[in-house]
Design a protein around this motif. Structure first.
Motif, short mmCIF file in Angstrom:
data_model
loop_
_atom_site.label_atom_id
_atom_site.label_comp_id
_atom_site.label_asym_id
_atom_site.label_seq_id
_atom_site.Cartn_x
_atom_site.Cartn_y
_atom_site.Cartn_z
N LYS A 18 0.93 -1.19 -0.17
CA LYS A 18 -0.05 -0.04 0.01
C LYS A 18 0.78 1.20 -0.06
O LYS A 18 0.50 2.32 -0.76
N LYS A 19 1.80 1.18 0.65
CA LYS A 19 2.94 2.28 0.75
C LYS A 19 3.33 2.54 -0.58
O LYS A 19 3.24 3.76 -0.84
N VAL A 20 3.81 1.45 -1.10
CA VAL A 20 4.63 1.67 -2.52
C VAL A 20 3.67 2.17 -3.44
O VAL A 20 3.80 3.29 -4.27
N GLN A 21 2.42 1.70 -3.47
CA GLN A 21 1.27 2.03 -4.35
C GLN A 21 0.94 3.75 -4.12
O GLN A 21 0.99 4.45 -5.36
N ARG A 22 0.81 4.08 -2.94
CA ARG A 22 0.84 5.85 -2.64
C ARG A 22 1.84 6.28 -3.13
O ARG A 22 1.50 7.24 -3.86
N GLU A 23 3.01 5.97 -2.90
CA GLU A 23 4.24 6.73 -3.19
C GLU A 23 4.30 6.92 -4.90
O GLU A 23 4.29 7.76 -5.51
N LEU A 24 3.84 5.57 -5.59
CA LEU A 24 3.98 5.70 -7.18
C LEU A 24 2.96 6.72 -7.42
O LEU A 24 3.07 7.15 -8.52
N VAL A 25 1.66 6.42 -7.10
CA VAL A 25 0.55 7.24 -7.45
C VAL A 25 0.93 8.68 -7.51
O VAL A 25 0.53 9.67 -8.04
N GLY A 26 1.68 9.23 -6.21
CA GLY A 26 1.93 10.48 -6.00
C GLY A 26 2.82 11.13 -6.92
O GLY A 26 2.94 12.13 -7.16
N LEU A 27 3.64 10.14 -7.82
CA LEU A 27 4.75 10.79 -8.73
C LEU A 27 3.95 11.16 -9.94
O LEU A 27 4.38 11.55 -10.87
#
Length: 52
Positions: A18-27
């Motif tokens: 979930k954290k990785v997905q949030r970070e990537l979506v934020g880019l």
């Protein structure tokens, strides 16, 4: 100007999906706003569980 396609694979550590997905979506927005960026997409493998 030539076009270049880059494909990157990111695999998170167990429990960090979930954290990785949030970070990537934020880019996404910032990357799309970069000069010369024609397209930027994120995909999730059908072989991996998508975080909910």
């Amino acid at each position: 100007m030539s076009k270049l396609t880059i494909v990157a694979t990111v695999k998170s550590l167990p429990g960090a999906e979930k954290k990785v997905q949030r970070e990537l979506v934020g880019l996404v927005d910032a990357t799309r706003a970069e000069e010369g960026c024609l397209e930027y997409r994120l995909h999730t493998s059908i072989d991996d569980s998508a975080p909910s």
